[in-house]
Scaffold this active site. Structure first.
Site, PDB file in Angstrom:
ATOM      1  N   ASP A 157      91.936 -54.451  11.721  1.00 40.32           N
ATOM      2  CA  ASP A 157      90.831 -55.408  11.639  1.00 40.32           C
ATOM      3  C   ASP A 157      90.877 -56.268  10.386  1.00 40.32           C
ATOM      4  O   ASP A 157      90.549 -57.444  10.414  1.00 40.32           O
ATOM      5  CB  ASP A 157      89.486 -54.684  11.731  1.00 40.32           C
TER       6      ASP A 157
ATOM      7  N   ARG B 253      87.514 -59.457  17.498  1.00 38.41           N
ATOM      8  CA  ARG B 253      87.533 -59.749  16.065  1.00 38.41           C
ATOM      9  C   ARG B 253      87.594 -61.235  15.708  1.00 38.41           C
ATOM     10  O   ARG B 253      86.820 -61.691  14.853  1.00 38.41           O
ATOM     11  CB  ARG B 253      88.663 -58.978  15.355  1.00 38.41           C
TER      12      ARG B 253
ATOM     13  N   SER C 153      85.014 -42.338  14.320  1.00 39.10           N
ATOM     14  CA  SER C 153      84.753 -43.752  14.122  1.00 39.10           C
ATOM     15  C   SER C 153      84.797 -44.401  15.501  1.00 39.10           C
ATOM     16  O   SER C 153      85.811 -44.327  16.197  1.00 39.10           O
ATOM     17  CB  SER C 153      85.833 -44.323  13.201  1.00 39.10           C
TER      18      SER C 153
ATOM     19  N   ASP D 131      80.249 -48.021   5.913  1.00 40.09           N
ATOM     20  CA  ASP D 131      81.104 -48.894   5.090  1.00 40.09           C
ATOM     21  C   ASP D 131      80.425 -50.216   4.745  1.00 40.09           C
ATOM     22  O   ASP D 131      80.330 -50.596   3.583  1.00 40.09           O
ATOM     23  CB  ASP D 131      82.430 -49.194   5.809  1.00 40.09           C
TER      24      ASP D 131
HETATM   25  N1  ARG Z   1      93.191 -49.483  17.302  1.00 36.47           N
HETATM   26  C1  ARG Z   1      92.308 -50.379  17.915  1.00 36.47           C
HETATM   27  C2  ARG Z   1      92.530 -51.793  17.470  1.00 36.47           C
HETATM   28  O1  ARG Z   1      93.058 -51.977  16.427  1.00 36.47           O
HETATM   29  C3  ARG Z   1      90.870 -49.976  17.836  1.00 36.47           C
HETATM   30  C4  ARG Z   1      90.294 -49.740  16.504  1.00 36.47           C
HETATM   31  C5  ARG Z   1      88.919 -49.267  16.740  1.00 36.47           C
HETATM   32  N2  ARG Z   1      88.196 -48.946  15.620  1.00 36.47           N
HETATM   33  C6  ARG Z   1      87.401 -47.846  15.520  1.00 36.47           C
HETATM   34  N3  ARG Z   1      86.675 -47.764  14.475  1.00 36.47           N
HETATM   35  N4  ARG Z   1      87.388 -46.918  16.403  1.00 36.47           N
HETATM   36  O2  ARG Z   1      92.195 -52.720  18.152  1.00 36.47           O
END
Ligand code: ARG
Length: 395
Positions: A124, A95, A173, A15
């Site tokens: 995110d 983040r 992912s 991405d």
């Molecule tokens: N659902 C989790 C969060 O929002 C983790 C997201 C993780 N992303 C990934 N690409 N596996 O904090």
């Protein structure tokens, strides 16, 4: 068409890699600066981001924020027993820090905008946007603005000589830092699908873990771990070592349905061995040193803290206020906790603290320090109003 310089939050994955030519060709920016922030991703991942950023962008930064992540994000989360629906929030906690580091570069580079590669479905995007907007930046998010599919992205990458590393047989992912490893996507999107064992990298299956319990000792000072098995260590070293120890005992696998900020339910799989152990040990220690009313109130505070942390709303005034309460309680969160790790389970074996609100002399069946007759007077008043009402109803 846009003009000028844009700073892109960069991981080196598909991405964010295709964001570089998209920002040039589709958006018309004439200078792209990529920033990769190291919060404990695998070394190869940081190396790949550095190499790709240098190759594809006009300028690239790799920033080591590992110690800062532990001190500013993970330690406060341990003190707050940070957990959202059972997820210790590795991705979420990282983040805001990543975003703040990117803002620093954007300022230094006098960039006009900040870009990220988040889709419009996840959390995110909101965590990043909040920090970027709070710093006064407009945001460019090609993935969510252009509604791109994975297939289109792969073709576009190939057309632009961008190496694609998505394996066809493991199309997951994965987001990893020293606190947790998140695995989602592909077949795992069906919540009924049983995850294959090869998605895990930090933990053995509990059924393959050693038959003997491994015992460890964790020492806490003001709510944060400072020593493991009697050895003083930096937070980062301790977490990494504990990930190995707990992981080899099958501790820290977590397969859950999670409520994202947008309201979407998502099937998420996590590995977080050290977090599982540290959170269990820390909350046990709190039960020894905090009063009953502090504990009851802190449960509410911890819950709200975790919800705000999950959303990345770290500048919410309430978040600061909750932290102030938590800081006060953690002044007494000092002591050691012994933990047994056995085939995927974590069991506190014992705890001790100089701040313990515990007296074996008072509580013991064998001691007469307390005159038990005094309890009779207390008992006379105990539940008085309920008893009065019950008697009224009889009339
Ligand atoms: N659902 C989790 C969060 O929002 C983790 C997201 C993780 N992303 C990934 N690409 N596996 O904090």
């Amino acid at each position: 068409m846009e003009k000028g310089k844009v700073v892109l939050a960069f991981s080196g994955g598909l991405d964010t890699s295709i964001c570089i030519p998209l920002l040039r060709e589709h958006y018309g920016f004439d200078e792209i600066v990529t920033v990769a922030v190291d919060v404990g991703q695998p070394e190869e991942e940081i190396a790949r981001a550095t190499e790709k950023g240098r190759m594809l962008a006009d300028n690239h930064y790799t920033i080591d924020a590992k110690e800062k992540f532990v001190a500013d994000c993970l330690f406060p989360s341990i003190r707050a027993n940070g957990s959202y629906e059972g997820y210790p929030m590795g991705t979420a906690l990282a983040r805001p820090l990543i975003a703040e580091e990117i803002v620093k570069v954007a300022k230094q580079e006098s960039a006009s905008k900040i870009a990220h590669g988040c889709t419009g479905k996840g959390n995110d995007q909101l965590r990043f946007d909040f920090i970027f907007r709070a710093a006064g930046y407009d945001i460019v998010a090609p993935m969510r603005e252009m509604n791109l599919t994975r297939e289109w992205e792969i073709c576009y990458a190939q057309d632009h000589d961008i190496p694609v590393t998505v394996a066809k047989d493991k199309p997951y992912s994965i987001d990893e830092n020293c606190w947790s490893r998140s695995i989602e996507g592909g077949k795992l999107e069906d919540p009924a699908f049983h995850p294959p064992d090869d998605i895990y990298a930090w933990t053995v299956s509990p059924k393959d873990a050693p038959d003997a319990m491994e015992e460890i000792r964790i020492e806490f000072e003001q709510g944060v771990p400072v020593a493991l098995n009697g050895k003083k260590m930096s937070g980062l070293a301790l977490i990494r070592e504990l990930n190995r120890i707990a992981g080899r005992n099958g501790v820290g696998r977590n397969d859950m349905v999670e409520d994202r900020i947008l309201g979407l339910k998502a099937r998420e799989i996590y590995e977080h061995p050290a977090a599982t152990v540290l959170l269990a040990a820390h909350s046990d220690l709190e039960r020894l040193v905090l009063t009953r009313s502090e504990l009851a109130f802190k449960r509410i505070v911890d819950d709200k803290w975790s919800e705000l942390a999950y959303m990345g709303l770290v500048h919410e005034p309430l978040f600061y206020a909750l932290n102030a309460f938590i800081d006060k309680t953690q002044e007494r969160a000092n002591g050691t906790v012994d933990v047994g790790l056995y085939k995927g389970s974590v069991k506190v074996l014992g705890r001790s603290s100089d701040s313990a609100l515990y007296s074996d002399d008072l509580v013991s069946f064998d001691s007469t320090t307390l005159d038990q007759n005094h309890a009779v007077g207390f008992s006379n008043y105990f539940g008085l109003q309920a008893r009065l009402l019950k008697n009224l109803k009889k009339c």
